[in-house]
Each structure stands twice: as C-alpha cells, then as structure tokens.
Design a protein around this motif. Structure first.
Motif, PDB file in Angstrom:
ATOM      1  N   GLN A   1     -47.545  -0.209  17.543  1.00 22.34           N
ATOM      2  CA  GLN A   1     -48.736  -0.662  16.439  1.00 22.34           C
ATOM      3  C   GLN A   1     -48.832   0.814  15.704  1.00 22.34           C
ATOM      4  OE1 GLN A   1     -51.417  -2.920  18.181  1.00 22.34           O
ATOM      5  NE2 GLN A   1     -50.704  -4.942  17.363  1.00 22.34           N
ATOM      6  N   LYS A   2     -49.193   2.385  16.877  1.00 20.36           N
ATOM      7  CA  LYS A   2     -49.295   2.685  16.206  1.00 20.36           C
ATOM      8  C   LYS A   2     -48.327   3.250  15.483  1.00 20.36           C
ATOM      9  CE  LYS A   2     -51.158   7.525  17.696  1.00 20.36           C
ATOM     10  NZ  LYS A   2     -51.139   8.721  18.707  1.00 20.36           N
ATOM     11  N   LYS A   3     -46.932   3.291  15.355  1.00 23.88           N
ATOM     12  CA  LYS A   3     -46.111   3.726  14.731  1.00 23.88           C
ATOM     13  C   LYS A   3     -46.046   2.499  14.215  1.00 23.88           C
ATOM     14  CE  LYS A   3     -42.764   5.614  18.237  1.00 23.88           C
ATOM     15  NZ  LYS A   3     -41.837   5.518  19.102  1.00 23.88           N
TER      16      LYS A   3
ATOM     17  N   TYR B   1     -49.158  -0.895  21.994  1.00 26.72           N
ATOM     18  CA  TYR B   1     -50.303  -0.483  21.170  1.00 26.72           C
ATOM     19  C   TYR B   1     -49.424   1.167  20.893  1.00 26.72           C
ATOM     20  CZ  TYR B   1     -52.760   4.374  20.414  1.00 26.72           C
ATOM     21  OH  TYR B   1     -53.561   5.181  20.344  1.00 26.72           O
ATOM     22  N   SER B   2     -48.468   1.253  21.222  1.00 27.35           N
ATOM     23  CA  SER B   2     -47.083   2.680  21.476  1.00 27.35           C
ATOM     24  C   SER B   2     -46.944   2.207  20.111  1.00 27.35           C
ATOM     25  CB  SER B   2     -46.613   3.175  22.536  1.00 27.35           C
ATOM     26  OG  SER B   2     -45.293   4.191  21.651  1.00 27.35           O
TER      27      SER B   2
ATOM     28  N   HIS C   1     -55.115   7.166  17.148  1.00 30.51           N
ATOM     29  CA  HIS C   1     -54.316   8.845  16.083  1.00 30.51           C
ATOM     30  C   HIS C   1     -55.464   9.425  15.761  1.00 30.51           C
ATOM     31  CE1 HIS C   1     -51.313   8.790  13.406  1.00 30.51           C
ATOM     32  NE2 HIS C   1     -52.704   9.581  12.365  1.00 30.51           N
TER      33      HIS C   1
ATOM     34  N   LEU D   1     -56.295   1.518  17.280  1.00 32.18           N
ATOM     35  CA  LEU D   1     -55.401   2.451  17.060  1.00 32.18           C
ATOM     36  C   LEU D   1     -55.527   3.183  15.785  1.00 32.18           C
ATOM     37  CD1 LEU D   1     -53.015  -0.563  15.290  1.00 32.18           C
ATOM     38  CD2 LEU D   1     -52.005   1.259  17.022  1.00 32.18           C
TER      39      LEU D   1
ATOM     40  N   GLU E   1     -49.040   4.154  11.570  1.00 34.44           N
ATOM     41  CA  GLU E   1     -48.635   5.275  10.631  1.00 34.44           C
ATOM     42  C   GLU E   1     -47.416   5.586   9.476  1.00 34.44           C
ATOM     43  OE1 GLU E   1     -47.099   7.553  13.920  1.00 34.44           O
ATOM     44  OE2 GLU E   1     -49.065   8.634  14.410  1.00 34.44           O
TER      45      GLU E   1
END
Length: 241
Positions: free
Chosen positions: A72-74, A69-70, A5, A1, A77
């Motif tokens: 979890q990335k949010k 992944y998308s 990023h 992650l 953040e």
C-alpha cells in the motif's frame, strides 16, 4: 501509511498545522479529485499497520500486516506522485500563457522570479495538491485581459479569487477605472458610464461568481459551508500563522 512514509519527526510537526482552510469553490473540484479511486489504500479492518493494532498479534499476523503495508505504501507513493503532476502541469501552462500574451522577454523574467524566490519555494507552497490553480487562474485572467478577452479575463480572476480570496486585488485597478468613468459620466464629461470592454469584464466576473458559488453548494451542503469557511478563516487570523 503517511506516518510510516514521513517518519515520526515530520509526522509530529504535521499536527501543529491549523487544519484545512481551502475555500468551498476549491472543494468543488478538489473533493472529487481526492475521493476518486484510492480504495486499494484502505487496509481491511484488523490489518492496519498501527502500533495499537500490532500489539498482541502473532509473528505471522505481523508479517502479513507489514506485507500489505509495504504494498500500500508503494501504491500511495504512485497516487501522490500522480496528484502532484496536476500542479506541475499548471506551472508549465502558466508560462505558456505568459509567453502567448506578453512575449518571450516578459515570460523569461517571470520564469527567473519564479525559480529564484525563496518565499514561494515548494516546502512552503507544496505539501499537497491543488495549490497552484489559484495562480494559474489569476495568470490566465491577466493574460486574457492583455489580449482583449474581457469576459474570460474577469471570469478567470474571479475564479482565482474564489480559490484564495486575495487575487481579487488584480481587478482593483480596472474597478477603480470603471468607478472613475462613472463619476465622469455623472459630471457630464463622458458619454458612457461603462465601456463595452469593461462591461464584458463585469459580466465575466458576475457569471463566475454566481455560477461557481452555486455549484459549490452541492459539495459543502449549501450556504452554511461558507459560514464554516468564514469561521475557520477567523481562527487562522487569530494565530501567529
């Protein structure tokens, strides 16, 4: 992650850092904050968005991995942004304390210095969370001393010292004054060895030192944690950093 990023360039530079160097007392709170929640950011086994895991996967499997992944990335953040608010809040409270203890003019000068100094801009002092508590506690200690709260002032500055070591210099002047008073007492030129205000400061320092160090044993596994911190500090001392 984090790799996804930050990008490959920034990710590579991160590994040039010399590693974790926080004090055991910082861990007393930082450990709990860092490890509270966040389980939703852990990808199930086989679903990690890493080059090694993606290799050999079908198109459908890759799609599922990247979708997770998308999401979890949010979430990451959002979590990082929430953690960053801790330091932002402390910065605000620092100036509230300065205004309370020293007035508008000194507070304005402090704001001017803080806003225009390159050596402490966020690219150097940020990059994580919990970077400001030492400065907050040090400022609080000085403000408490200014207002005559010796016990709180001593405790706060000692707490700051246990987070970053060097803030202990902020009580060097008072320490010298106490020592001078002791010399005068033994020479028969003073009625007291230590004044009541100085005694309150010493008690505050001692209470914070003993209480926080003993409490930190619960997180770092006892006195050995301080030996590890010392060894790591010596490692830093031996580098150009």
């Amino acid at each position: 992650l984090f790799r996804g990023h930050l990008g490959s360039s920034r990710w590579g530079k991160m590994f040039m850092d010399h590693g974790f160097n926080a004090t055991p007392v910082w861990l007393l709170f930082g450990n709990n904050v860092a490890n509270t929640g966040g389980e939703h950011l852990l990808a199930p086994s086989g679903m990690e968005n890493s080059p090694k895991n993606l290799r050999g996967k079908t198109s459908s499997q890759r799609k599922d991995i990247r979708k997770l992944y998308s999401e979890q990335k949010k979430a990451l953040e959002t979590r990082v942004g929430t953690l960053a608010l801790i330091d932002a809040t402390l910065y605000f409270l620092i100036f509230v304390l300065i205004f309370w203890a020293f007035g508008l003019e000194v507070c304005a000068v402090a704001m001017l210095i803080w806003c225009s100094g390159y050596p402490w801009h966020y690219d150097w002092t940020g990059g994580s969370f919990g970077r400001v508590p030492w400065l907050f506690m040090c400022t609080a200690g000085v403000c408490f001393l200014k207002k005559g709260y010796g016990f709180l002032g001593g405790a706060a500055i000692t707490w700051s010292m246990l987070l970053r070591l060097f803030p202990g210099a902020f009580i060097a002047g008072v320490t010298a004054k106490i020592a001078y008073g002791g010399i005068q007492y033994f020479r028969g030129k003073a009625e007291r060895f230590i004044t009541r205000s100085h005694l309150r400061l010493v008690l505050g320092c001692t209470t914070a030192l003993v209480g926080l160090v003993l409490a930190s044993f619960l997180v770092v596994g006892g006195p050995n944690g301080y030996k590890e911190f010392y060894d790591n500090t010596m490692k830093h001392k031996g580098t150009k950093l």
